[in-house]
Scaffold this motif. Structure first.
Motif, PDB file in Angstrom:
ATOM      1  N   GLY A 198       0.826  -1.196   0.000  1.00  0.00           N
ATOM      2  CA  GLY A 198       0.000   0.000   0.000  1.00  0.00           C
ATOM      3  C   GLY A 198       0.858   1.241   0.000  1.00  0.00           C
ATOM      4  N   GLU A 199       0.262   2.322   0.534  1.00  0.00           N
ATOM      5  CA  GLU A 199       0.976   3.603   0.495  1.00  0.00           C
ATOM      6  C   GLU A 199       2.231   3.574   1.329  1.00  0.00           C
ATOM      7  N   VAL A 200       2.090   3.101   2.572  1.00  0.00           N
ATOM      8  CA  VAL A 200       3.213   3.170   3.515  1.00  0.00           C
ATOM      9  C   VAL A 200       4.366   2.299   3.034  1.00  0.00           C
ATOM     10  N   LEU A 201       4.052   1.041   2.723  1.00  0.00           N
ATOM     11  CA  LEU A 201       5.104   0.129   2.263  1.00  0.00           C
ATOM     12  C   LEU A 201       5.692   0.596   0.946  1.00  0.00           C
ATOM     13  N   GLY A 202       4.814   1.130   0.088  1.00  0.00           N
ATOM     14  CA  GLY A 202       5.296   1.621  -1.194  1.00  0.00           C
ATOM     15  C   GLY A 202       6.295   2.742  -1.019  1.00  0.00           C
ATOM     16  N   LYS A 203       6.009   3.621  -0.065  1.00  0.00           N
ATOM     17  CA  LYS A 203       6.930   4.745   0.190  1.00  0.00           C
ATOM     18  C   LYS A 203       8.272   4.209   0.669  1.00  0.00           C
ATOM     19  N   ARG A 204       8.214   3.205   1.571  1.00  0.00           N
ATOM     20  CA  ARG A 204       9.465   2.665   2.104  1.00  0.00           C
ATOM     21  C   ARG A 204      10.289   2.004   1.011  1.00  0.00           C
ATOM     22  N   LEU A 205       9.596   1.281   0.140  1.00  0.00           N
ATOM     23  CA  LEU A 205      10.323   0.622  -0.954  1.00  0.00           C
ATOM     24  C   LEU A 205      10.939   1.665  -1.888  1.00  0.00           C
ATOM     25  N   GLU A 206      10.177   2.719  -2.172  1.00  0.00           N
ATOM     26  CA  GLU A 206      10.703   3.758  -3.071  1.00  0.00           C
ATOM     27  C   GLU A 206      11.931   4.417  -2.468  1.00  0.00           C
ATOM     28  N   ASP A 207      11.907   4.619  -1.153  1.00  0.00           N
ATOM     29  CA  ASP A 207      13.071   5.221  -0.514  1.00  0.00           C
ATOM     30  C   ASP A 207      14.301   4.349  -0.660  1.00  0.00           C
ATOM     31  N   LYS A 208      14.075   3.026  -0.675  1.00  0.00           N
ATOM     32  CA  LYS A 208      15.218   2.139  -0.837  1.00  0.00           C
ATOM     33  C   LYS A 208      15.639   1.997  -2.302  1.00  0.00           C
ATOM     34  N   GLY A 209      14.902   2.644  -3.196  1.00  0.00           N
ATOM     35  CA  GLY A 209      15.276   2.587  -4.600  1.00  0.00           C
ATOM     36  C   GLY A 209      14.393   1.698  -5.449  1.00  0.00           C
ATOM     37  N   PHE A 210      13.427   1.025  -4.837  1.00  0.00           N
ATOM     38  CA  PHE A 210      12.539   0.148  -5.603  1.00  0.00           C
ATOM     39  C   PHE A 210      11.295   0.950  -5.973  1.00  0.00           C
ATOM     40  N   PHE A 227      12.222 -14.408  -0.319  1.00  0.00           N
ATOM     41  CA  PHE A 227      11.547 -13.181  -0.735  1.00  0.00           C
ATOM     42  C   PHE A 227      10.782 -12.572   0.438  1.00  0.00           C
ATOM     43  N   ARG A 228      10.140 -13.421   1.234  1.00  0.00           N
ATOM     44  CA  ARG A 228       9.434 -12.910   2.410  1.00  0.00           C
ATOM     45  C   ARG A 228      10.408 -12.235   3.358  1.00  0.00           C
ATOM     46  N   ASP A 229      11.556 -12.870   3.596  1.00  0.00           N
ATOM     47  CA  ASP A 229      12.555 -12.266   4.477  1.00  0.00           C
ATOM     48  C   ASP A 229      13.011 -10.931   3.936  1.00  0.00           C
ATOM     49  N   TRP A 230      13.218 -10.875   2.627  1.00  0.00           N
ATOM     50  CA  TRP A 230      13.686  -9.638   2.023  1.00  0.00           C
ATOM     51  C   TRP A 230      12.660  -8.530   2.185  1.00  0.00           C
ATOM     52  N   LEU A 231      11.382  -8.881   1.989  1.00  0.00           N
ATOM     53  CA  LEU A 231      10.326  -7.879   2.149  1.00  0.00           C
ATOM     54  C   LEU A 231      10.282  -7.377   3.584  1.00  0.00           C
ATOM     55  N   LYS A 232      10.400  -8.335   4.504  1.00  0.00           N
ATOM     56  CA  LYS A 232      10.351  -7.954   5.916  1.00  0.00           C
ATOM     57  C   LYS A 232      11.505  -7.023   6.254  1.00  0.00           C
ATOM     58  N   ASP A 233      12.719  -7.356   5.753  1.00  0.00           N
ATOM     59  CA  ASP A 233      13.888  -6.538   6.055  1.00  0.00           C
ATOM     60  C   ASP A 233      13.808  -5.173   5.394  1.00  0.00           C
ATOM     61  N   THR A 234      13.246  -5.138   4.175  1.00  0.00           N
ATOM     62  CA  THR A 234      13.318  -3.900   3.405  1.00  0.00           C
ATOM     63  C   THR A 234      12.220  -2.922   3.806  1.00  0.00           C
ATOM     64  N   CYS A 235      10.983  -3.410   3.930  1.00  0.00           N
ATOM     65  CA  CYS A 235       9.897  -2.466   4.195  1.00  0.00           C
ATOM     66  C   CYS A 235       9.038  -2.881   5.375  1.00  0.00           C
TER      67      CYS A 235
END
Lengths: 300, 90
Positions: free
Chosen positions: B28-40, B60-68
């Motif tokens: 959603g919005e919040v996770l999307g913002k976090r991913l964008e900040d990391k460059g995704f 992939f789940r671990d990566w998502l958890k770590d990233t956003c």
């Protein structure tokens, strides 16, 4: 270091003798002085006692320290591993790793650490089994969430999950799934005012003839695909376009051949017939003209 | 009827093109913002990460958890969405 310092000098000679015998120390001659017994006692027994005492106290401390050192060493060693070494280590545990790149390295290091810890605990649940358990539990959680069952069942799930996780020693903290389930429960509550969500239970994959892959009743079409289909309907279909193209190509080829005057006999015959046609026409026209001119001249 | 959301169905229906990362199911919005900040910033970048991890669910789940800091439901939704997209178009 021993807790309390025994002063063997305070012991009686007989006590010292008994102790020496108990510890299998060779006794000095019976007439020797007490000091000799004391020395012997100190030499053999005190050292032994010191060793025993330290083992009692320091064993536990050492174990903890060792574990911490091991973990620190492990982390250090893992970060010192090259990509190839990390890949080989994962392969030893039966995990076929993908490319180890900047973004994936940390994940693979964590995975290796988890594998080694679970092995150290003595293969209680295999790591793969652990993954299966966590996945199935998550699926069960989601399924039950969607059914909107009461919180007591959710709590049961949480405790079961926590105990399982403790056994597996997985990296996920036990508080997170608790928070997640609570969030999900509240999400469901917000959606409907009464707090009751009646959604269909997720079908079991692969059971009772149900296919494993997702199947939707209607093929999903987005607006862009619908537009594309309509446009395609109005345009000329491709087969007809190709046919027309070939016909035109053949016509052009024939014209080209006629103009160039090829040495192919049918085309030569075609040319001759054309020429004859044109000659006969010319001949007729000439005759007409010659007939006309004397007539005209005659008239004049 | 399956338990996938409308967002999931919309994403899986067509090639993702230049869709933003918010278009992914579970993001959603919040996770999307976090991913964008990391460059995704686009969905295809997350797809890239998914493919580099060889479409492995756990990683992939671990990566998502770590990233956003995605929770379990969000991780599952995103993984399912990308997996189905790959089955259809890759």
């Amino acid at each position: 270091m021993s807790l309390f310092m025994e002063d063997p000098a305070h012991f009686s000679k007989s006590r010292l003798k008994l102790d020496l015998v108990a510890h299998n120390v060779v006794l000095p001659p019976t007439k020797s002085r007490k000091e000799i017994y004391v020395d012997l006692y100190l030499k053999h027994i005190a050292q032994k006692n010191a060793g025993d005492f330290s083992s009692d106290d320091e064993d536990q401390e050492q174990d903890l320290a060792d574990k911490e050192e091991e973990e620190d060493a492990e982390i250090l060693v893992q970060s010192c591993l090259t990509d190839d070494d990390l890949k080989a280590a994962l392969l030893k545990h039966g995990v076929k790793a993908g490319p180890i790149v900047a973004s994936t390295r940390a994940l693979y290091e964590n995975k290796l650490r988890r594998l080694e810890q679970s092995e150290g605990q003595g293969h209680v649940n295999g790591v793969e089994k652990g993954v299966l358990y966590s996945d199935s539990e998550e699926e069960e959680e989601q399924g039950e969430q969607e059914d909107g069952e009461s919180g007591s069942e959710g709590a049961k799930e949480e405790t079961a999950e926590q105990s399982n996780q403790a056994q597996q020693g997985s990296s996920q903290p036990s508080q997170e799934p608790v928070k997640d389930t609570i969030e999900e429960m509240f999400l469901n509550m917000e959606a409907s005012p009464t707090g009751i969500c009646a959604t269909r239970r997720r079908p079991i994959k692969g059971a009772a003839g149900r296919p494993v892959q997702y199947i939707y009743p209607d093929t999903p079409t987005s607006p862009t695909t619908l537009e594309r289909r309509e446009v395609e309907r109005r345009l000329v279909p491709i087969h007809i376009q190709i046919l027309v193209f070939f016909i035109l190509a053949c016509l052009l080829y024939i014209i080209y051949v006629c103009v160039e005057g090829n040495s192919f006999s049918p085309f030569v015959a075609l040319l001759d017939s054309l020429d004859q046609g044109s000659e006969s026409e010319e001949g007729l026209m000439l005759q007409a003209e010659t007939q006309d001119t004397p007539v005209i001249s005659g008239q004049e | 009827m399956s338990s996938t959301s409308q967002k999931h169905k919309d994403f899986v229906a067509e090639p993702m093109g230049e869709k933003p990362v918010n278009a992914l199911a579970g993001i959603g919005e919040v996770l999307g913002k976090r991913l964008e900040d990391k460059g995704f910033d686009k969905a295809y970048v997350v797809l890239g990460q998914f493919l580099v991890l060889k479409k492995d669910e756990e990683l992939f789940r671990d990566w998502l958890k770590d990233t956003c800091s995605a929770n379990i439901k969000q991780q599952g939704d995103c993984f399912g969405c990308l997996k189905e997209w790959c089955d259809a178009f890759l």
